[in-house]
Design a protein around this motif. Structure first.
Motif, PDB file in Angstrom:
ATOM      1  N   LEU A  50       0.825  -1.204   0.000  1.00 20.65           N
ATOM      2  CA  LEU A  50       0.000   0.000   0.000  1.00 20.65           C
ATOM      3  C   LEU A  50       0.861   1.256   0.000  1.00 20.65           C
ATOM      4  CD1 LEU A  50      -2.754  -0.954   2.600  1.00 20.65           C
ATOM      5  CD2 LEU A  50      -2.891  -1.049   0.106  1.00 20.65           C
ATOM      6  N   ASN A  51       0.350   2.301  -0.640  1.00 22.19           N
ATOM      7  CA  ASN A  51       0.969   3.627  -0.633  1.00 22.19           C
ATOM      8  C   ASN A  51       0.072   4.584   0.128  1.00 22.19           C
ATOM      9  OD1 ASN A  51       3.308   3.336  -2.321  1.00 22.19           O
ATOM     10  ND2 ASN A  51       1.944   3.195  -4.071  1.00 22.19           N
ATOM     11  N   TYR A  52       0.678   5.517   0.846  1.00 25.91           N
ATOM     12  CA  TYR A  52      -0.040   6.575   1.550  1.00 25.91           C
ATOM     13  C   TYR A  52       0.527   7.893   1.052  1.00 25.91           C
ATOM     14  CZ  TYR A  52      -0.919   2.498   4.357  1.00 25.91           C
ATOM     15  OH  TYR A  52      -1.269   1.237   4.751  1.00 25.91           O
ATOM     16  N   ALA A  53      -0.339   8.773   0.570  1.00 28.10           N
ATOM     17  CA  ALA A  53       0.172   9.977  -0.084  1.00 28.10           C
ATOM     18  C   ALA A  53      -0.830  11.123   0.012  1.00 28.10           C
ATOM     19  CB  ALA A  53       0.469   9.670  -1.548  1.00 28.10           C
ATOM     20  N   TYR A  54      -0.375  12.286  -0.413  1.00 27.81           N
ATOM     21  CA  TYR A  54      -1.180  13.499  -0.553  1.00 27.81           C
ATOM     22  C   TYR A  54      -1.907  13.893   0.738  1.00 27.81           C
ATOM     23  CZ  TYR A  54      -0.207  11.982  -5.270  1.00 27.81           C
ATOM     24  OH  TYR A  54       0.432  11.537  -6.396  1.00 27.81           O
ATOM     25  N   PRO A  55      -1.165  14.029   1.851  1.00 24.59           N
ATOM     26  CA  PRO A  55      -1.823  14.388   3.108  1.00 24.59           C
ATOM     27  C   PRO A  55      -2.275  15.847   3.135  1.00 24.59           C
ATOM     28  CG  PRO A  55       0.540  14.392   3.405  1.00 24.59           C
ATOM     29  CD  PRO A  55       0.280  13.881   2.005  1.00 24.59           C
ATOM     30  N   THR A  56      -3.291  16.087   3.935  1.00 26.17           N
ATOM     31  CA  THR A  56      -3.791  17.422   4.244  1.00 26.17           C
ATOM     32  C   THR A  56      -3.982  17.477   5.752  1.00 26.17           C
ATOM     33  OG1 THR A  56      -4.935  17.597   2.134  1.00 26.17           O
ATOM     34  CG2 THR A  56      -5.688  19.040   3.880  1.00 26.17           C
ATOM     35  N   LEU A  57      -3.676  18.616   6.368  1.00 28.19           N
ATOM     36  CA  LEU A  57      -3.780  18.763   7.818  1.00 28.19           C
ATOM     37  C   LEU A  57      -4.689  19.923   8.191  1.00 28.19           C
ATOM     38  CD1 LEU A  57       0.013  18.501   8.742  1.00 28.19           C
ATOM     39  CD2 LEU A  57      -1.719  16.725   9.059  1.00 28.19           C
ATOM     40  N   ILE A  58      -5.463  19.731   9.260  1.00 32.53           N
ATOM     41  CA  ILE A  58      -6.198  20.829   9.885  1.00 32.53           C
ATOM     42  C   ILE A  58      -6.116  20.641  11.396  1.00 32.53           C
ATOM     43  CG2 ILE A  58      -7.797  21.244   7.966  1.00 32.53           C
ATOM     44  CD1 ILE A  58      -9.925  19.741   9.618  1.00 32.53           C
ATOM     45  N   GLN A  59      -6.250  21.731  12.121  1.00 29.48           N
ATOM     46  CA  GLN A  59      -6.298  21.659  13.573  1.00 29.48           C
ATOM     47  C   GLN A  59      -7.751  21.701  14.008  1.00 29.48           C
ATOM     48  OE1 GLN A  59      -3.983  24.591  15.705  1.00 29.48           O
ATOM     49  NE2 GLN A  59      -4.954  24.072  17.655  1.00 29.48           N
ATOM     50  N   ASP A  60      -8.088  20.870  14.991  1.00 33.56           N
ATOM     51  CA  ASP A  60      -9.423  20.856  15.584  1.00 33.56           C
ATOM     52  C   ASP A  60      -9.247  20.833  17.101  1.00 33.56           C
ATOM     53  OD1 ASP A  60     -12.142  20.669  16.040  1.00 33.56           O
ATOM     54  OD2 ASP A  60     -12.223  18.511  15.669  1.00 33.56           O
ATOM     55  N   GLY A  61      -9.232  22.003  17.711  1.00 36.55           N
ATOM     56  CA  GLY A  61      -9.024  22.092  19.156  1.00 36.55           C
ATOM     57  C   GLY A  61      -7.640  21.612  19.539  1.00 36.55           C
ATOM     58  N   ASP A  62      -7.569  20.561  20.381  1.00 32.88           N
ATOM     59  CA  ASP A  62      -6.272  20.036  20.815  1.00 32.88           C
ATOM     60  C   ASP A  62      -5.793  18.869  19.953  1.00 32.88           C
ATOM     61  OD1 ASP A  62      -7.892  17.960  21.630  1.00 32.88           O
ATOM     62  OD2 ASP A  62      -7.429  18.135  23.756  1.00 32.88           O
ATOM     63  N   SER A  63      -6.384  18.724  18.777  1.00 30.21           N
ATOM     64  CA  SER A  63      -6.030  17.625  17.880  1.00 30.21           C
ATOM     65  C   SER A  63      -5.674  18.138  16.494  1.00 30.21           C
ATOM     66  CB  SER A  63      -7.202  16.649  17.752  1.00 30.21           C
ATOM     67  OG  SER A  63      -7.528  16.088  19.000  1.00 30.21           O
ATOM     68  N   VAL A  64      -4.931  17.300  15.785  1.00 31.03           N
ATOM     69  CA  VAL A  64      -4.645  17.528  14.368  1.00 31.03           C
ATOM     70  C   VAL A  64      -5.339  16.415  13.596  1.00 31.03           C
ATOM     71  CG1 VAL A  64      -2.842  17.489  12.607  1.00 31.03           C
ATOM     72  CG2 VAL A  64      -2.482  18.727  14.731  1.00 31.03           C
ATOM     73  N   TYR A  68      -5.551  11.592   4.095  1.00 30.81           N
ATOM     74  CA  TYR A  68      -4.590  11.193   3.069  1.00 30.81           C
ATOM     75  C   TYR A  68      -5.146  10.048   2.238  1.00 30.81           C
ATOM     76  CZ  TYR A  68      -3.472   8.019   6.935  1.00 30.81           C
ATOM     77  OH  TYR A  68      -3.551   7.120   7.969  1.00 30.81           O
ATOM     78  N   SER A  69      -4.538   9.842   1.073  1.00 26.31           N
ATOM     79  CA  SER A  69      -5.019   8.807   0.157  1.00 26.31           C
ATOM     80  C   SER A  69      -4.277   7.492   0.380  1.00 26.31           C
ATOM     81  CB  SER A  69      -4.856   9.253  -1.296  1.00 26.31           C
ATOM     82  OG  SER A  69      -3.490   9.354  -1.618  1.00 26.31           O
ATOM     83  N   ILE A  70      -4.957   6.413   0.005  1.00 26.96           N
ATOM     84  CA  ILE A  70      -4.398   5.066   0.076  1.00 26.96           C
ATOM     85  C   ILE A  70      -4.564   4.429  -1.303  1.00 26.96           C
ATOM     86  CG2 ILE A  70      -4.540   2.799   1.165  1.00 26.96           C
ATOM     87  CD1 ILE A  70      -6.135   4.210   3.417  1.00 26.96           C
ATOM     88  N   THR A  71      -3.489   3.881  -1.837  1.00 23.22           N
ATOM     89  CA  THR A  71      -3.553   3.147  -3.104  1.00 23.22           C
ATOM     90  C   THR A  71      -2.660   1.922  -3.010  1.00 23.22           C
ATOM     91  OG1 THR A  71      -1.746   4.442  -4.054  1.00 23.22           O
ATOM     92  CG2 THR A  71      -3.980   5.203  -4.500  1.00 23.22           C
ATOM     93  N   ARG A  72      -2.895   0.967  -3.891  1.00 25.32           N
ATOM     94  CA  ARG A  72      -1.986  -0.178  -3.981  1.00 25.32           C
ATOM     95  C   ARG A  72      -0.655   0.298  -4.533  1.00 25.32           C
ATOM     96  NH1 ARG A  72      -3.922  -5.180  -3.163  1.00 25.32           N
ATOM     97  NH2 ARG A  72      -6.122  -5.524  -3.526  1.00 25.32           N
TER      98      ARG A  72
END
Length: 101
Positions: A50-64, A68-72
């Protein structure tokens, strides 16, 4: 790679640190403007095939929240169709000690 400045001024980055494949995904935090980094979460630990790619981040209170995408492996640019269970979007929520008051 995705980078986010948190409400406390720290930086958080979501990155793949494998030199050979996109099969690991981690979060690291910097409290000194990016001069040094500490890994705060391992989102994906290197699942075979599996590949993990193209992440995006946001903050929500005390969490991030990391999305991200998952592909073979090998299918990101191969042009063939994948079965639905082989690809998609994953959401991970990581509570950060530096944001907890």
């Amino acid at each position: 790679i995705a980078l986010l400045r948190l409400s406390n001024g720290h930086l958080i980055v979501c990155f793949n640190d494998s030199p050979a494949a996109r099969n690991q995904l981690r979060l690291a935090e910097s409290s000194d403007g990016g001069r040094s980094w500490q890994t705060v979460a391992e989102l994906e630990a290197g699942h075979s095939g599996l590949n993990y790619a193209y992440p995006t981040l946001i903050q929500d209170g005390d969490s991030v929240v990391a999305v991200y995408s998952i592909t073979r492996r090998g299918s990101l640019h191969s042009g063939y169709s994948q079965p639905p269970e082989a690809s998609g979007i994953r959401v991970a929520v990581v509570r950060l000690a530096s944001l907890i008051s």
